[in-house]
Every structure is written in structure tokens, then in C-alpha cells.
Design a protein around this motif. Sequence first.
Motif, mmCIF file in Angstrom:
data_model
loop_
_atom_site.group_PDB
_atom_site.id
_atom_site.type_symbol
_atom_site.label_atom_id
_atom_site.label_comp_id
_atom_site.label_asym_id
_atom_site.label_seq_id
_atom_site.Cartn_x
_atom_site.Cartn_y
_atom_site.Cartn_z
ATOM 1 N N HIS B 71 0.814 -1.214 0.000
ATOM 2 C CA HIS B 71 0.000 0.000 0.000
ATOM 3 C C HIS B 71 0.847 1.262 0.000
ATOM 4 O O HIS B 71 0.361 2.344 -0.281
ATOM 5 C CB HIS B 71 -0.944 0.004 1.199
ATOM 6 N N PRO B 271 6.881 -34.541 5.708
ATOM 7 C CA PRO B 271 7.817 -34.227 6.785
ATOM 8 C C PRO B 271 9.091 -35.055 6.756
ATOM 9 O O PRO B 271 10.138 -34.620 7.222
ATOM 10 C CB PRO B 271 7.010 -34.543 8.053
ATOM 11 N N MET B 274 11.362 -33.524 3.766
ATOM 12 C CA MET B 274 11.324 -32.086 3.530
ATOM 13 C C MET B 274 12.702 -31.441 3.435
ATOM 14 O O MET B 274 12.871 -30.452 2.752
ATOM 15 C CB MET B 274 10.475 -31.368 4.587
ATOM 16 N N TYR B 287 8.111 -18.401 2.850
ATOM 17 C CA TYR B 287 8.747 -17.372 3.670
ATOM 18 C C TYR B 287 8.668 -15.990 3.051
ATOM 19 O O TYR B 287 9.008 -15.008 3.678
ATOM 20 C CB TYR B 287 10.214 -17.734 3.919
ATOM 21 N N MET B 291 4.013 -14.625 3.726
ATOM 22 C CA MET B 291 4.231 -13.805 4.911
ATOM 23 C C MET B 291 4.233 -12.327 4.556
ATOM 24 O O MET B 291 4.590 -11.492 5.368
ATOM 25 C CB MET B 291 5.577 -14.157 5.549
ATOM 26 N N PHE B 294 7.332 -9.338 0.387
ATOM 27 C CA PHE B 294 7.548 -9.254 -1.056
ATOM 28 C C PHE B 294 8.987 -8.953 -1.414
ATOM 29 O O PHE B 294 9.500 -9.417 -2.425
ATOM 30 C CB PHE B 294 6.658 -8.157 -1.662
ATOM 31 N N SER C 99 -3.433 -15.222 -1.460
ATOM 32 C CA SER C 99 -2.403 -14.216 -1.189
ATOM 33 C C SER C 99 -1.970 -13.487 -2.454
ATOM 34 O O SER C 99 -1.741 -12.284 -2.441
ATOM 35 C CB SER C 99 -1.167 -14.862 -0.555
ATOM 36 N N GLY C 103 -2.515 -9.639 -3.036
ATOM 37 C CA GLY C 103 -1.317 -8.836 -3.283
ATOM 38 C C GLY C 103 -1.498 -7.900 -4.456
ATOM 39 O O GLY C 103 -1.217 -6.695 -4.364
ATOM 40 N N ARG C 123 -4.619 -8.064 5.827
ATOM 41 C CA ARG C 123 -3.767 -7.314 4.899
ATOM 42 C C ARG C 123 -4.513 -6.117 4.340
ATOM 43 O O ARG C 123 -3.934 -5.066 4.097
ATOM 44 C CB ARG C 123 -3.276 -8.244 3.802
ATOM 45 N N GLU C 126 -4.435 -3.505 7.127
ATOM 46 C CA GLU C 126 -3.129 -2.846 7.222
ATOM 47 C C GLU C 126 -2.860 -1.935 6.043
ATOM 48 O O GLU C 126 -2.143 -0.944 6.165
ATOM 49 C CB GLU C 126 -2.019 -3.908 7.311
ATOM 50 N N ALA C 127 -3.443 -2.266 4.909
ATOM 51 C CA ALA C 127 -3.201 -1.445 3.720
ATOM 52 C C ALA C 127 -4.086 -0.216 3.685
ATOM 53 O O ALA C 127 -3.995 0.597 2.773
ATOM 54 C CB ALA C 127 -3.452 -2.286 2.473
ATOM 55 N N TRP C 230 -0.905 -28.611 5.222
ATOM 56 C CA TRP C 230 -1.466 -27.724 6.244
ATOM 57 C C TRP C 230 -2.322 -28.444 7.281
ATOM 58 O O TRP C 230 -2.744 -27.860 8.266
ATOM 59 C CB TRP C 230 -2.270 -26.594 5.596
ATOM 60 N N GLU C 499 2.662 -9.157 9.562
ATOM 61 C CA GLU C 499 3.543 -9.653 8.513
ATOM 62 C C GLU C 499 4.982 -9.258 8.745
ATOM 63 O O GLU C 499 5.283 -8.113 9.021
ATOM 64 C CB GLU C 499 3.072 -9.103 7.166
ATOM 65 N N GLN C 504 5.919 -13.782 13.857
ATOM 66 C CA GLN C 504 5.477 -14.587 12.720
ATOM 67 C C GLN C 504 6.598 -15.517 12.267
ATOM 68 O O GLN C 504 6.381 -16.686 11.948
ATOM 69 C CB GLN C 504 5.062 -13.678 11.563
ATOM 70 N N LEU C 505 7.804 -14.967 12.256
ATOM 71 C CA LEU C 505 8.956 -15.750 11.854
ATOM 72 C C LEU C 505 9.175 -16.913 12.812
ATOM 73 O O LEU C 505 9.396 -18.052 12.393
ATOM 74 C CB LEU C 505 10.193 -14.850 11.861
ATOM 75 N N ALA C 508 6.719 -19.595 12.262
ATOM 76 C CA ALA C 508 7.024 -20.401 11.082
ATOM 77 C C ALA C 508 8.128 -21.399 11.397
ATOM 78 O O ALA C 508 8.062 -22.572 11.012
ATOM 79 C CB ALA C 508 7.431 -19.504 9.919
ATOM 80 N N ARG C 509 9.133 -20.941 12.122
ATOM 81 C CA ARG C 509 10.253 -21.830 12.462
ATOM 82 C C ARG C 509 9.791 -22.962 13.364
ATOM 83 O O ARG C 509 10.160 -24.125 13.181
ATOM 84 C CB ARG C 509 11.365 -21.039 13.153
ATOM 85 N N ASP C 512 8.037 -25.523 11.359
ATOM 86 C CA ASP C 512 8.960 -26.364 10.608
ATOM 87 C C ASP C 512 9.593 -27.419 11.506
ATOM 88 O O ASP C 512 9.730 -28.589 11.126
ATOM 89 C CB ASP C 512 10.083 -25.521 9.993
ATOM 90 N N ARG C 515 7.155 -30.117 12.391
ATOM 91 C CA ARG C 515 6.886 -30.910 11.196
ATOM 92 C C ARG C 515 8.037 -31.876 10.918
ATOM 93 O O ARG C 515 7.853 -32.977 10.423
ATOM 94 C CB ARG C 515 6.689 -29.976 10.010
#
Lengths: 304, 328, 568
Positions: B71, B271, B274, B287, B291, B294, C99, C103, C123, C126-127, C230, C499, C504-505, C508-509, C512, C515
Motif C-alpha cells: 500500500h 515431513p 522435507m 517465507y 508472509m 515481497f 495471497s 497482493g 492485509r 493494514e493497507a 497444512w 507480517e 510470525q517468523l 514459522a520456524r 517447521d 513438522r
Amino acid sequence: MKLKRYAFGATIEDRVFDTFNALFMVALIVVMLYPFANMIAISLNESLDTIRGGISIWPREFTTANFRAVLSRDEIYDAAVISVARTLLSTFIGVLSALMVAYPLSRKNFVLKKPVSIMFLFTMYVSGGLIPVYFLMRSLGLLNNFWVYVIPGMTSAFNIMITRSYISQLPDSFVESAKIDGAGEFRILFTIIFPLVLPVLAVVALFVAVGNWNSWFDTFLFAPGRQELSTLQFELQKVLQAASQQIASPDFTRAGMEAGTADMVTPTSIRATMTIVATVPVLFVYPFLQKYFVKGLTLGGVKG
Amino acid sequence: MNGSLSATSKKIEAVSLKKSFVLKDAKDFFKKLSVQKALVLMCAPFVLHIIIFNYIPIWGWIMAFQEFRPHLGISGSEFVGLRQFVTLFQDPLFTTVLRNTFAMSSMNLVFGFLSAITLAILLNELVNKTFKKVVQTISYLPYFVSWVVVANLVISSLSPVDGIINRVLLATGILEEPVLFMGEEGYFWWIVVFSNMWKNVGWNSIIYLSAMSGIDPELYQAANIDGAGRLRRIWHITIPGIMPIVSILLIMNLGWILNAGFEQQLLLTNPLNMRVSEVIDIYVLRYGISMGRFSLATAAGVFRSVVSIIMLLSANAIAKKLGSDRII
Amino acid sequence: MKNNSKIIIAVVVVLALVAGIWLAVGRQPAEEPIVQDPAPAAPAAPAAPAAPVQRTYTLFYGMTGRDPIQLSETRIGRLITEKTGVTLEMEYVVGGDLSTRVGTMIASGDFPDIIWGHTDQNRFVEAGALLPIQDLITDKPNIQKAYADILDMHKFADGNIYFLTPYRAEGDHAHVSTGFWLTKELVKELDFPVITDIDEYFDVIRDYVARNPTFNGAPTIGFTFPAESWRFFEVENPPNFLMGYPNDGGVQVARGDSPEDFIARTFATSDSVRNYFQKLNQIWHEGLLDREVFVQTHDQWIEKMSSGRVVGLTAQRWQFGGAPMESLVAQGLYDRRFVPFQLLDEGVPRGQYQNAALPVMRDGMSISVTAEDPEGIIQFFEDFLSEEVQMLYYWGVEGEDYNVGADGKFYRTQEQRDRRADPEYIRTQGTDWWGFPRMIHPFADGNLIPSLTISEIRADYDESELRILDGYGVNTFPELFPPPIPSPYGFAWDIILPEGSPAQLANARIGDLRRFHYPRLVMAANQAEFDAEWETFLAAFAESGYAEYEAFMTNAIQERVRNWGLLD
């Protein structure tokens, strides 16, 4: 390639080779065809029965419900028209553009040969990304517009390169003798080069046509709102999506029983049916192009 | 006095000589351009086309040097220099993903080329024309089957319980116990390569068949008269006949070395494999785009483009040295 | 020559870049939301009997996996258009990924009138793409009534309300949300047992499989669960439930009397988790666990569930409640379907498997800043929430979709019910308006919405299900277990992680790591390997930045507790 193959007697080597080749091809057919036969079986089999597993190449509970689910929507037919239109248009332009760029690039003394080659080549490896492309389409007024299917895809560096390679292998004498006769470049291109490179043009036509026929991502990005611009593949994706519907409505009451809720169609069955629907047209068109890969060129004209 | 004057005038002469050479080069250039104007006209519209549709969007690369927020746009987003690239290279996952991509790509390249060329040759040698047409058509059918379907087929045929591969291997005594192929890291790349081969060999062979049909039949007849057998004819005529196109395709594909696919790996990943199955595109999706990062995604793309160009130019240079057809 | 090439290329590329940048910079989306016009052009009309203004709005329907039909063209849709004057042009996300579409939409600034962003709603917020609507709805009685108790929960940190959520607090009264399941046949054999101990659960399975190694010629599968991409949360969640906590995503939340008492902690490394996988490892070696559980595709899992060979599983009901159960019914295998159980670790008094009756505040229909007629759209929502339209939404047309009994209560005939589950019927009739604002309070005549009407719920069960319920002496499945405990912060799993944030990171870790390691724990060849794997997991987890994640969640939860005022 009808050679006087056995004019000197078929050698043992020939016979052995041919036998092994034939056997190999038969094995190949089985391996390549089995999954396709499996798709056909699944598409003709009751959905709820398919998900039990165990279907190989014959339907267990025959039904046309899957095809009805996929083909019964009216939108599919209009979309098919759009798909055919864009495919024909793009193929014509694609072949033309490949020819018109490859020919100059094949001329060794073309003053712009290097820069133009490099510029085209780099397009295959370099991209600005989705957002800049989207902006560009927007600025050019190509969003929600039929021409977004034809104009951006007009050139393909890959197709240009293989066409150029093919043209380069033609003996120089063809062009030289035409030039001596006073022919201009355009004339040479269309009357001499064009007929001689039909095999590679057939390949280019095939690549462009199939690419257009199968594409739906451009519809998704650039024309998702306009129903009249939908393509066949996009409509098929919609059908697939409808079948994958996760029923979220709190009002959803579970289906009735023995009566069999009108054939519930699962994504597995839809995918199989989609594959058949999308591939059959290609199978019809392909034989027309195939003859270009099979016959040999007669270059005798030059030698004489 | 006289000496220095003459030295200066010599210099001036030299400079003006150089200038005139440059001018002459330029003049030559434009002269040639006008002589070849038909050729220029032929390709000009399409050059314009790629400038518009391929080169203008490259401004997007600026995002790779920013902390881009959709934005805020390009002008509003913060400039961060090389930070995205540093993040990328410092992430151990990225290096793993790079390795996976490179490995699968190279294997696909080698096997893909060998199998497509071999198939084309064998098809070319078939005697019965109808049989040839039928086999050739069937051979490319898998190209049209979507990866979702193929992945399902692959995974179920590798099943340790009732998959066909295990059953055959057990029956022939090669294995004593079924193997969970999809669960072993060591097998994954081979699974990818072979399923790729199955899916694409027919389609990829089309271009070689087309090239073969351009080989002068008289060459074969001459060889036949000289007593050359089938294999020798293939080796000395067919293969050299398609070498130019093989060379070109090889160079182009080497440029794509970091594009090992996406949908295929996404569907075959689980899994247990991976660590060896995730490729650059999956990393960028998970990633980067998902998320909302971009800039990171763009940075990965820029990196890939740079590597591609380097590979392309190197492959081209090697081809030049070897005397095969080049692309530039 | 070479120099010429370079010059030419360089000139062209530079020109292209300049052109591109000029184009890009010149096309920034509007950054200011359209300022609310204090004096609307049309006078605020009182409930006028005059026909509503005919208008059309574009609508972006962000939930994927839905049949992309134009609702306004269906039977019910047309009726709704009559009553509200509004025709909708709907855009769905077909084939591609949400997404990506969001985007490009945000980057270009081209928005439709109404937006439902689903999982990407944030999103849009936030935008700055969404219009705050709290001022527009103050004088709308239907909206106020329908959302009475939860309007405040819609408020963002900036005090604005951006959407109206469709996820209401009626709870699930027909079926159990999730649990450990056992095949009906086994449950009947054991005469409707009450099992809460996981060891007993596996014992029962072990015994059954020993006696019934095959079913219909194929090997029986003792225990399984979905694990593909997922759906992996089905591997992560069970230990959480075993510990007696509700589904809060990746955390467990301690509660107390004041907001500061609410603290979120990750549980991925707790002993309960270790024990759970230890047990799975054990049944793996016994051959009771589905050997392909971690490598199969979802289609293959569905195949197994549809075959009747599965004895026990753990999953949310919607994972298998649709086509596989239909398939079993079609094959006449009613008793190969499943009965839910809530297993608990030793010492845990009660489970919180069932989703609490709470709204989810993540997304809903909103108005974009580029909409030309925000007043009209709010009026549409207002009209949509009128009893008349909600009647169409929930029950349909009297006589056709439902009937009125002598006692004034609504009911459906079996035929009417069956029809509503047919996808083709849903398409043409437009009976499914999921995502639109809705009310859950009773109608003026006392009738309730279908999902709260017991008679409808019971009528929906088939004979074999009714027998099970009778065997346990309850009316509906959720009654098998204690009712869910209300939560002053809703569900922690719908809290959005900003985001690119460290939280968030870290999340995600962590994802992983789980998993990667959990399956290896289950498949460990021996105890030593299991222990080593666990140690490695712990060490890697320590490096994941989980503290950031916990801190963020704790903060967000405390905010909710403070703002929602549900603590009492």
C-alpha cells in the motif's frame, strides 16, 4: 522416411534392433497409457465408489455423472469459444513472430544480431515479478480485456531460438541464389524459408497452442471478474473448486442416505474428468501437425 | 619550440585519426543498418514488444532493495540496500533449498536430455509408420496429466503396503521387506527425476523428431550403400544432425538451472523428506509471499536471474570453445 | 561490433527502466481513505414502505474452496434482491492462491465495493483499504440487534470496526468438533463404554485388530490421522487436548481473574507431548499405526477412511465427515463410521475438545475505501439482517424449503433436508450464503435458526447414529461431554501475527521444527533414537525465538480480555 531399406538385404543387426525397438515401444505404451486409462476409468466411475480405491483401468460402477457435472454448466461452452479463439490467434501470431525474428538473427552478417539475440535471450531468465507486470497490464488497459490473452504472449524467446537454429542449418545457397535473382528479404522469408522450416514451425505452433489451451493463471490474475472472458481451463478449475467445497455454513445438515444424494462428485473424479476433457481436443489436432515430424525434406532442389 | 609544436601536432593528428575511426565505425554501422533495413523491420515490432512487456517491468527489482509494503508502493517503501540479500544468504534454510534445487535440476537435465534424445532416435527408427505415429502420440499423453494426479499415482505406487513397486521388488526377491520410499531422503531426488522423465520424455522428444525430419535422406542412403549398419548410421548421421538443436537447448536449459519446478515438489513433499525436497520456489512462497515479505521474494528472484545469466553466458562460452552451436 | 552491442543494449535497458519507474511511481493507489461525507446526499429515510433503490455492488469473496456461483442469480438470491434492491457481482478466488490475488489487488488499489478477505482480511486492514463502519451502523437497528453482544469485539486497536463477522457464537450442537474416534462396531461390541485414558483407548484398538486383522479383504488400520501439508495440526493438537486445554493454536493460555493473569505459553516441548509420541512410537512398532500416515496424499487418506478399514483416528470431524462417511453409507457400512471420545492425561479433570460457543473475530464482510456508495452498502447489510431476509437465509421459503407445524414451530421434511445437501441444488437455489452477516438470536415468533433447533438436529441423524445416542442416553453428540468453557479472549488461533514480525517468523520456524521432528519421533527405531531425537528437537526449539511468539500472543490475548469485557 521411406528409404530403400531392405534393398541390400535386411541385416541381422537391423532385425535385432527393430525387434528390440518394437518391444521397447510396447512397454512404453503400457507405462505411458496406464495412468491415462486409469483417468478414463475414474471419470466413468461413481465418485463415492472411486474413493474406496482399487480402480485400475475399468470402471466398477459406471456412471456419466462426472462428465455431466463438468460439462453441464453453460458457462463452459462460452469459455471454450474464448479458449479456441485465443489459441488460434496466439498460435498464428506466435509462429509469425518466431519466423520474423529468427530469420534476421540467422543471418550471420546482420548488424543487430548480437544485441537483439541477447535481449531476447535474457527475457527467459529475467522477470520483474508479478506486481510490476500487473501494473503494466493495468496501464495498458489490458486488464479484463480479451487481448491480455494474446498481446503479452506474442513473442517467445525459446521458440525464436529453436526456429533460428533450424533456419541456420539450411544451406546458404538457397538464400544466395534468391538474392542474385533480386528477391527482397521479406519475399525470401515467406516464399523460400517458410516452406523449408515447416517442421520447426509445427513444433512452435504446438507449443504455443497447447500453452494457450491449458492456461488459466492469466485469467485468474488479469480477468477474474469478467465471466465472458473466462477460458475453458478456468471454468474447469471452478468445477474442481466447487467439488472441493468445504461446507462451512452452520446450516449444513448432513446428506440423506439410501436415496443417494444426487451423485456427490469428489475432487478426485473431477480431476480425472478434467484431464480427459482438456486433452481430447489436443489429441484431435495433433495428427495434423504430426505429419511434419514424420516426413523428410526434399532438399534435392538445391543439389540439382 | 619547434620540437614541442610538432609533438603536439602529432598528438592532435593521432587524436583526430582516432576520432575519425570512431566516426567511421559509427558511419559504417548506420550504413549497414540502412542496407539491412528489411531485416531490421522484420524484427523491430517484436523487439519493441519485449521492451514493453519484459524490460519495463524490471523496475520491480527495486523492491529487492527495499522493505516493500504494497500500500506504500515503490516511492513510499523504505530503502534498505542489500539487507534482503543478506537475510537470504544468512538463512541456513535458503542454502539447503539452493542445494536441493541445484541437485534436482542437474539430474533432471541429464536424464531428461538423454531420455528425450534416445526416445526420439528410437521413434525415428521405427519401420511401421502407423505404429510410429501411435506410439509417439501416446508417449506425450502424460504431459497433459496434472501434477496433482501424477503425484498421487507416484505416491500410491511407492506405498509400502500395496504399492506396485514394492510388490514387484518383493516378488522378485530383491527386497525382503517393503521400503517406505517416500519416507527416505535418499530416494527422493530419484523419484523426482523418474517421475519427471515419465511425464515429459514424450513431449520433449517432439523437438528432436522435428529436427530429425530435416536430415537429408540421401545421407542415409549413401551410408547404407557404404555398408553402414543401423547403429553406425544413428551415430554418424542422426546424432550429428540434431547436435545443433541439442546444443542450443542444452545452453538454454543450463540457464534455467535454478528453476527445478514447484508444483511437483510441493505435492511430493512430506515431513520425512522435507530437508531434500524443498526448492527455491517453495521457500519463496512460504517465507516470502505468504508472509507478505515481497521484498525477500523479489530478492530471491533477482539472485536467481543473476545466476541464470552467468550460467547462460558460461555455457555459451564453453560451447564456443568446443565448436558447437552457440546461442549468442 | 561488440561495443556497439553493449551500447545498444544498455541504452534500451535504461530507457525501459526509466519508462517503467515513471509508470510505477505515477500510479500509487490512493493513500487517504475516502473521508466520510457528513451530509449524505440522500436523506436518511425512515423504514419506508417504498421499493428499495435498485443497485449493484461488486463483491470479492475471499474464501477459497467454495462453489463460485453468482448468488444473485439463484432462486433465493433473486428473492433477496427483491427485498433489498441489491444485485451482487461476485468475484471468487478460482484456481490460484488468495495471497497472490490480494497482493495484486492491494498493490494496484483497485478494490471492489464489498470485500471479504477471509484469511487475508488483515492485509486489507493494514493497507488502509477498508472503510471504518462504526459510525455508519449506529442508527441501524437490525445490525445493532444482530451483533449486540459482540460489536465491541470487532474493534481494532485504532478503535475502528472494519467488518461484520459471520462466525457467530452459536457453537456446534449437532456434532462433536474433534476428538479421538472409534469405529461404531467396536463401540457397540463394548456396549457403549466411556473411555478417557489413552492407554485404554489403544488397548481396545489392539484387541480389536488382533481379532479382526482384515476387513473386506484388506488389512485393518488400527489408528490414523491426517498429516498432509497444512493438516499437520492434527499431529500437533492431540497432546494439547490430552492436557485438558482448548484449541488455542500454538499456545496454552493460563487464566485468572484479571487480564494480567492471562499468559500464553507454547507447549510443543512439554512432557505430555513427549508421552503422546512415545505411545505412537509404541503402536508404530506394533503395526497398529497406519504405515503411510506421514507420506500419503490426502486423497489416499480419504480412500482409507472410505474403505471402512479404519478402527480409530484423531481428527476434526470435518476432515472426514463429508464424502468418506457418505461413501460408507452408500456401501451400507453404517457401523464402520465413528463415535467420538475425549481422552485425557492422568489427573486432568475435564477436556476442552469442543469448540466454545464464541465468535471468531478474524474476518468478515467489509466496505472498501473506493466504494462509491458506502451508505447504500451499509443499508444492504441492514436489510440483509432483517428478519425477512434472515428467514430466507436460514430456512428458505415456506412450503418449499420448510414447513410450519401446528405448534408454530418450523421443521423440514426428510426430502427437504436431503435436497439441501445436494451441491447442484445448492448452486441453483442459492441456499448457502456463508460469509454474509447473520444473526443467531431467535425470530420474533420464537423459532430458532436451524442449527439451534434440536428437532432439526435430531432429525438429521440416521438410525445407527440414533442408536448410539440412545446407547449413551443423550440427545445429541456434544452432550456426551461436558459443555465448553467460555473464553474471554475467543480463540487464540485467530489472532493475526503481523507480517514480517519476529513473532510470525518464530511461529514459522516452530512449525517447521515440529513438522520435521514429530514424525521422526513416531518412527524412531528404538528408545535410544527416540531420546536423541527429542533432545535434538528441544535444542533446536530453544533457538527458534519462541519467546517472541509467546510475548506477542500474551500481549494480544490480554488486550482482548481488556477490550472485550467478558471477564466476570
